[in-house]
Design a protein around this motif. Structure first.
Motif, short mmCIF file in Angstrom:
data_model
loop_
_atom_site.label_atom_id
_atom_site.label_comp_id
_atom_site.label_asym_id
_atom_site.label_seq_id
_atom_site.Cartn_x
_atom_site.Cartn_y
_atom_site.Cartn_z
N ALA A 31 -1.64 3.87 9.17
CA ALA A 31 -2.26 4.65 8.10
C ALA A 31 -1.21 5.31 7.22
CB ALA A 31 -3.19 5.71 8.71
N LEU A 32 -0.13 5.79 7.82
CA LEU A 32 0.95 6.39 7.04
C LEU A 32 1.58 5.35 6.12
CD1 LEU A 32 2.91 8.72 6.42
CD2 LEU A 32 4.31 7.93 8.35
N ASP A 33 1.86 4.16 6.64
CA ASP A 33 2.44 3.09 5.82
C ASP A 33 1.52 2.74 4.65
OD1 ASP A 33 4.62 2.96 7.48
OD2 ASP A 33 3.90 1.23 8.62
N THR A 34 0.23 2.66 4.93
CA THR A 34 -0.73 2.32 3.88
C THR A 34 -0.81 3.40 2.82
OG1 THR A 34 -2.05 1.02 5.46
CG2 THR A 34 -3.13 1.69 3.41
N ALA A 35 -0.82 4.66 3.27
CA ALA A 35 -0.88 5.78 2.33
C ALA A 35 0.35 5.78 1.42
CB ALA A 35 -0.99 7.10 3.08
N HIS A 36 1.51 5.50 2.01
CA HIS A 36 2.74 5.46 1.21
C HIS A 36 2.69 4.32 0.19
CE1 HIS A 36 6.97 5.84 0.17
NE2 HIS A 36 7.12 4.56 0.41
N ARG A 37 2.23 3.17 0.63
CA ARG A 37 2.14 2.02 -0.27
C ARG A 37 1.17 2.31 -1.43
NH1 ARG A 37 1.15 -1.27 3.28
NH2 ARG A 37 -1.10 -1.50 3.12
N LEU A 38 0.05 2.91 -1.11
CA LEU A 38 -0.93 3.25 -2.14
C LEU A 38 -0.37 4.29 -3.12
CD1 LEU A 38 -4.23 3.40 -0.06
CD2 LEU A 38 -3.61 1.70 -1.79
N GLU A 39 0.45 5.21 -2.61
CA GLU A 39 1.07 6.21 -3.47
C GLU A 39 1.93 5.54 -4.53
OE1 GLU A 39 4.05 10.11 -3.14
OE2 GLU A 39 3.76 8.76 -1.42
N GLN A 40 2.71 4.52 -4.12
CA GLN A 40 3.57 3.82 -5.07
C GLN A 40 2.75 3.01 -6.06
OE1 GLN A 40 6.44 5.22 -4.51
NE2 GLN A 40 5.53 5.88 -2.57
N ARG A 41 1.68 2.38 -5.59
CA ARG A 41 0.84 1.59 -6.48
C ARG A 41 0.14 2.47 -7.50
NH1 ARG A 41 -2.26 -3.25 -3.48
NH2 ARG A 41 -2.02 -4.05 -5.61
#
Length: 218
Positions: A31-41
């Protein structure tokens, strides 16, 4: 776009209502990895909006002196952060498409995108468009290993990978420039003092000093 952003905002609200403590550790990490990726997108979306607003001159129309100042007031940012936002939006718009694509996919962070953009512009100036395009791929791959400060440091050697012939020439030019600077800095001055003795002063590089000045022995 507004509809998509509204849906994304609703999804984020659902995530905020969820209980992170109930997740097993591997799901928590995912979930942390996904949240970080979404932040960049999402940052890529924001930068595209900033670029469009800047291009239209919206800030001037609304009475602000610049887009950075308008963003400062609109988003309650400090002016340095607002200016960096405008500058990065412009750089990504004008630079290699691969950098924008990597940020939009969440493959790199905003900080890494800034470093890659700067480095690719340098490569383009030194070696042309083809080398710059290759550099994007190399730097995006390195971004998987290095945070922005280290990425900037290792990025100084990217010419070795995408245009070694240019890198060799650049290294030679740097060495020659350093030699010229050293030659210009070398000087000796001999002056007579009032007591009749002579005073020797000046600057020597290490190589010249080793040839001319005897070393003391213990």
């Amino acid at each position: 776009m507004l509809e998509g952003l509204a849906q994304a905002e609703a999804a984020v609200a659902d995530c905020l209502d969820a209980s992170a403590w109930a997740l097993p550790e591997h799901d928590l990490v995912a979930a942390l990895d996904t949240a970080h990726r979404l932040e960049q997108r999402l940052a890529a979306v924001q930068l595209a909006l900033v670029r469009e607003l800047d291009g239209r001159g919206t800030a001037l129309t609304q009475g602000a002196s610049s887009t950075a100042v308008w963003l400062r007031d609109r988003l309650r940012l400090n002016v340095s952060a607002a200016r960096r936002l405008v500058d990065l939006a412009a750089a990504l718009d004008a630079g290699a498409p691969g950098v924008s694509a990597a940020l939009a996919s969440g493959e790199i962070s905003v900080g890494q995108a800034r470093v890659i953009g700067d480095t690719v512009r340098t490569v383009h100036t030194a070696a042309g468009a083809e080398a710059a395009e290759k550099a994007v791929g190399v730097l995006v791959e390195w971004a998987g290993q290095f945070e922005p400060a280290l990425l900037r440091k290792v990025g100084t050697r990217v010419l070795d990978h995408v245009a070694p012939e240019v890198a060799d020439a650049a290294s030679r030019a740097a060495l020659e420039a350093e030699a010229r600077r050293a030659g210009q800095d070398r000087h000796l001055t001999l002056s007579e003092r009032r007591d009749g003795r002579l005073r020797l002063s000046g600057n020597l590089d290490a190589e010249t000093a080793g040839c001319c000045v005897p070393r003391s022995t213990p």
